[in-house]
Design a protein around this motif. Structure first.
Motif, PDB file in Angstrom:
ATOM      1  N   ASP A 165       0.830  -1.211   0.000  1.00  0.00           N
ATOM      2  CA  ASP A 165       0.000   0.000   0.000  1.00  0.00           C
ATOM      3  C   ASP A 165       0.863   1.259   0.000  1.00  0.00           C
ATOM      4  O   ASP A 165       0.599   2.217  -0.737  1.00  0.00           O
ATOM      5  CB  ASP A 165      -0.920   0.005   1.219  1.00  0.00           C
ATOM      6  N   TRP A 166       1.897   1.284   0.840  1.00  0.00           N
ATOM      7  CA  TRP A 166       2.746   2.469   0.916  1.00  0.00           C
ATOM      8  C   TRP A 166       3.514   2.688  -0.382  1.00  0.00           C
ATOM      9  O   TRP A 166       3.672   3.826  -0.837  1.00  0.00           O
ATOM     10  CB  TRP A 166       3.713   2.352   2.091  1.00  0.00           C
ATOM     11  N   VAL A 177      -6.079   4.649   0.729  1.00  0.00           N
ATOM     12  CA  VAL A 177      -5.445   3.535   1.412  1.00  0.00           C
ATOM     13  C   VAL A 177      -6.146   3.319   2.750  1.00  0.00           C
ATOM     14  O   VAL A 177      -6.556   4.274   3.413  1.00  0.00           O
ATOM     15  CB  VAL A 177      -3.939   3.794   1.626  1.00  0.00           C
ATOM     16  N   ASP A 178      -6.344   2.061   3.111  1.00  0.00           N
ATOM     17  CA  ASP A 178      -6.943   1.721   4.399  1.00  0.00           C
ATOM     18  C   ASP A 178      -5.905   0.945   5.201  1.00  0.00           C
ATOM     19  O   ASP A 178      -5.642  -0.225   4.930  1.00  0.00           O
ATOM     20  CB  ASP A 178      -8.210   0.873   4.197  1.00  0.00           C
ATOM     21  N   LEU A 179      -5.324   1.608   6.181  1.00  0.00           N
ATOM     22  CA  LEU A 179      -4.266   0.992   6.982  1.00  0.00           C
ATOM     23  C   LEU A 179      -4.788   0.471   8.321  1.00  0.00           C
ATOM     24  O   LEU A 179      -3.999   0.116   9.195  1.00  0.00           O
ATOM     25  CB  LEU A 179      -3.139   2.000   7.213  1.00  0.00           C
ATOM     26  N   GLY A 180      -6.095   0.455   8.471  1.00  0.00           N
ATOM     27  CA  GLY A 180      -6.673  -0.082   9.688  1.00  0.00           C
ATOM     28  C   GLY A 180      -6.909   0.982  10.740  1.00  0.00           C
ATOM     29  O   GLY A 180      -6.568   2.157  10.558  1.00  0.00           O
ATOM     30  N   PRO A 181      -7.482   0.582  11.884  1.00  0.00           N
ATOM     31  CA  PRO A 181      -7.801   1.547  12.944  1.00  0.00           C
ATOM     32  C   PRO A 181      -6.556   1.996  13.697  1.00  0.00           C
ATOM     33  O   PRO A 181      -5.495   1.369  13.611  1.00  0.00           O
ATOM     34  CB  PRO A 181      -8.738   0.749  13.858  1.00  0.00           C
ATOM     35  N   ALA A 182      -6.721   3.070  14.437  1.00  0.00           N
ATOM     36  CA  ALA A 182      -5.629   3.542  15.294  1.00  0.00           C
ATOM     37  C   ALA A 182      -5.323   2.505  16.364  1.00  0.00           C
ATOM     38  O   ALA A 182      -6.210   1.813  16.863  1.00  0.00           O
ATOM     39  CB  ALA A 182      -6.011   4.868  15.943  1.00  0.00           C
ATOM     40  N   SER A 183      -4.053   2.391  16.700  1.00  0.00           N
ATOM     41  CA  SER A 183      -3.632   1.432  17.716  1.00  0.00           C
ATOM     42  C   SER A 183      -4.147   1.852  19.093  1.00  0.00           C
ATOM     43  O   SER A 183      -4.248   3.042  19.401  1.00  0.00           O
ATOM     44  CB  SER A 183      -2.106   1.339  17.750  1.00  0.00           C
ATOM     45  N   SER A 184      -4.474   0.874  19.911  1.00  0.00           N
ATOM     46  CA  SER A 184      -4.953   1.166  21.265  1.00  0.00           C
ATOM     47  C   SER A 184      -3.916   0.770  22.312  1.00  0.00           C
ATOM     48  O   SER A 184      -4.249   0.417  23.437  1.00  0.00           O
ATOM     49  CB  SER A 184      -6.259   0.419  21.541  1.00  0.00           C
ATOM     50  N   ALA A 185      -2.654   0.809  21.943  1.00  0.00           N
ATOM     51  CA  ALA A 185      -1.577   0.406  22.855  1.00  0.00           C
ATOM     52  C   ALA A 185      -1.406   1.435  23.966  1.00  0.00           C
ATOM     53  O   ALA A 185      -2.102   2.444  24.035  1.00  0.00           O
ATOM     54  CB  ALA A 185      -0.281   0.225  22.080  1.00  0.00           C
ATOM     55  N   GLU A 186      -0.426   1.200  24.818  1.00  0.00           N
ATOM     56  CA  GLU A 186      -0.166   2.037  25.991  1.00  0.00           C
ATOM     57  C   GLU A 186       0.058   3.495  25.614  1.00  0.00           C
ATOM     58  O   GLU A 186       0.633   3.814  24.570  1.00  0.00           O
ATOM     59  CB  GLU A 186       1.076   1.490  26.702  1.00  0.00           C
ATOM     60  N   THR A 187      -0.421   4.399  26.483  1.00  0.00           N
ATOM     61  CA  THR A 187      -0.189   5.824  26.285  1.00  0.00           C
ATOM     62  C   THR A 187       1.004   6.270  27.137  1.00  0.00           C
ATOM     63  O   THR A 187       1.392   5.603  28.089  1.00  0.00           O
ATOM     64  CB  THR A 187      -1.426   6.643  26.669  1.00  0.00           C
ATOM     65  N   TYR A 188       1.539   7.461  26.797  1.00  0.00           N
ATOM     66  CA  TYR A 188       2.757   7.941  27.448  1.00  0.00           C
ATOM     67  C   TYR A 188       2.612   9.402  27.840  1.00  0.00           C
ATOM     68  O   TYR A 188       1.778  10.138  27.296  1.00  0.00           O
ATOM     69  CB  TYR A 188       3.950   7.784  26.497  1.00  0.00           C
ATOM     70  N   ASP A 189       3.465   9.821  28.765  1.00  0.00           N
ATOM     71  CA  ASP A 189       3.501  11.217  29.179  1.00  0.00           C
ATOM     72  C   ASP A 189       4.529  11.946  28.331  1.00  0.00           C
ATOM     73  O   ASP A 189       5.684  12.125  28.735  1.00  0.00           O
ATOM     74  CB  ASP A 189       3.846  11.323  30.663  1.00  0.00           C
ATOM     75  N   PHE A 190       4.125  12.367  27.147  1.00  0.00           N
ATOM     76  CA  PHE A 190       5.039  13.053  26.238  1.00  0.00           C
ATOM     77  C   PHE A 190       5.211  14.519  26.608  1.00  0.00           C
ATOM     78  O   PHE A 190       6.162  15.158  26.146  1.00  0.00           O
ATOM     79  CB  PHE A 190       4.532  12.955  24.798  1.00  0.00           C
ATOM     80  N   ALA A 191       4.301  15.071  27.396  1.00  0.00           N
ATOM     81  CA  ALA A 191       4.400  16.486  27.752  1.00  0.00           C
ATOM     82  C   ALA A 191       5.448  16.731  28.832  1.00  0.00           C
ATOM     83  O   ALA A 191       5.823  17.881  29.080  1.00  0.00           O
ATOM     84  CB  ALA A 191       3.045  16.995  28.231  1.00  0.00           C
ATOM     85  N   PHE A 192       5.934  15.674  29.452  1.00  0.00           N
ATOM     86  CA  PHE A 192       6.976  15.837  30.472  1.00  0.00           C
ATOM     87  C   PHE A 192       8.224  16.421  29.827  1.00  0.00           C
ATOM     88  O   PHE A 192       8.714  15.895  28.830  1.00  0.00           O
ATOM     89  CB  PHE A 192       7.302  14.488  31.120  1.00  0.00           C
ATOM     90  N   PRO A 193       8.771  17.512  30.349  1.00  0.00           N
ATOM     91  CA  PRO A 193       9.902  18.173  29.669  1.00  0.00           C
ATOM     92  C   PRO A 193      11.162  17.311  29.664  1.00  0.00           C
ATOM     93  O   PRO A 193      11.590  16.824  30.710  1.00  0.00           O
ATOM     94  CB  PRO A 193      10.111  19.453  30.483  1.00  0.00           C
ATOM     95  N   LEU A 194      11.752  17.135  28.507  1.00  0.00           N
ATOM     96  CA  LEU A 194      12.994  16.383  28.386  1.00  0.00           C
ATOM     97  C   LEU A 194      14.160  17.226  28.897  1.00  0.00           C
ATOM     98  O   LEU A 194      14.297  18.396  28.531  1.00  0.00           O
ATOM     99  CB  LEU A 194      13.255  16.008  26.924  1.00  0.00           C
ATOM    100  N   GLY A 195      15.029  16.603  29.704  1.00  0.00           N
ATOM    101  CA  GLY A 195      16.189  17.320  30.213  1.00  0.00           C
ATOM    102  C   GLY A 195      17.091  17.820  29.108  1.00  0.00           C
ATOM    103  O   GLY A 195      17.617  18.937  29.169  1.00  0.00           O
TER     104      GLY A 195
END
Length: 314
Positions: A92-93, A104-122
């Motif tokens: 497809d790609w 293109v139909d690549l399927g539904p969004a994944s429902s895997a674990e979420t993360y704290d991306f807003a935490f500031p990186l050092g």
């Protein structure tokens, strides 16, 4: 790459910037590729190539950047669609990237674990301090470009931390021959000073992508991995190419000074390379610790730097 994987046991991993990641996720979410800009074409081709060659992506910095700007909900939603995009759909790609298919139909969004991306990186906080200093030196406009570059090196060595990727970013930015458009967006906007601050924050994320690349490459041999930094930003790619160069040319690679000649007159390129390697060697011979990103001094430097940028006027 096939030889590296099958015969040498290496995995090849792409480190994409946020613009590429967002475009890949958008194709999975919207089901079409109505994206005709250059960055989108690169994103489509890169995903097609990666899937055909069974290569991997490590997009964590890109999602930390999105989380810092737009919050965790937006970042985790886009991550879910990126996972859907990067999910064994090579044909497809390839069809989408080559223009043979529009939907293109690549399927539904994944429902895997979420993360704290807003935490500031050092690392980003340290790079932001450097980016604010680079912007201040540029806006002050004192001295020649070479003198500004050396002043930054002195400040990094004496007063902060010698962050190599951030220093290389600044070396291109100060370069009189460099095509540096976009490295610091809206820096001289006369009234919209918040836009200037936002542009400096964005430059600090570019520095963080570069520093993540260098850190991973430094560990790659022990991990049996090879990393490729991926961006549609030509200036960022050119900086990345200099980051692993040495003081002396060898093994088919130019010296750092030879690479800088793209942005600087030859004599000034040598002076910059000499100044940078001399300070790095002095630091390597010392036991000075890295500044703690949670240290109040970092907060004070950021607050002071932002205040200076906001007050500046042409």
């Amino acid at each position: 790459m096939v030889y590296a994987k099958d015969e040498q046991g290496y995995d090849t991993i792409f480190l994409p910037d946020r613009n590429l990641v967002s475009r890949m996720a958008r194709v999975a979410r919207d089901g079409h590729a109505e994206l005709q800009d250059r960055s989108s074409r690169i994103a489509l081709a890169l995903m097609a190539y990666s899937q055909a060659m069974e290569l991997d992506f490590e997009p964590s910095v890109a999602f930390h950047e999105l989380g810092a700007k737009s919050g965790n909900t937006v970042a985790n939603e886009e991550l879910a669609w990126f996972r859907a995009a990067d999910n064994a759909a090579a044909h497809d790609w390839i069809a989408v990237a080559s223009g043979r298919m529009r939907q293109v139909d690549l399927g539904p969004a994944s429902s895997a674990e979420t993360y704290d991306f807003a935490f500031p990186l050092g690392r980003w906080r340290r790079n932001y301090v450097v980016a604010l200093k680079v912007a201040q030196l540029e806006l002050e406009g004192s001295g020649t470009p070479l003198e500004r570059a050396i002043a930054l090196f002195d400040w990094l060595y004496e007063d902060f931390i010698f962050a190599g990727p951030a220093a290389a970013f600044a070396t291109m930015y100060f370069g009189p021959k460099a095509a540096k458009r976009g490295l610091f967006k809206r820096l001289r906007a006369p009234e919209a000073r918040e836009e200037a601050v936002a542009g400096i924050r964005n430059a600090a994320w570019d520095m963080t992508h570069l520093s993540d690349f260098v850190l991973r490459v430094s560990r790659a041999e022990n991990e049996r991995r090879r990393y490729i930094f991926a961006s549609a930003d030509v200036s960022l790619v050119r900086i990345a190419r200099t980051l692993l160069l040495q003081a002396v040319a060898g093994d088919g690679w130019p010296s750092f000074a030879q690479a800088l000649a793209e942005w600087w007159p030859e004599a000034e390129a040598r002076a910059i390379a000499d100044a940078m390697f001399e300070r790095v060697q002095r630091l390597q011979a010392s036991d000075r610790p890295l500044p703690n990103p949670s240290n109040p001094d970092i907060d004070a430097r950021i607050a002071g730097g932002e205040a200076w940028i906001r007050k500046w006027r042409p």
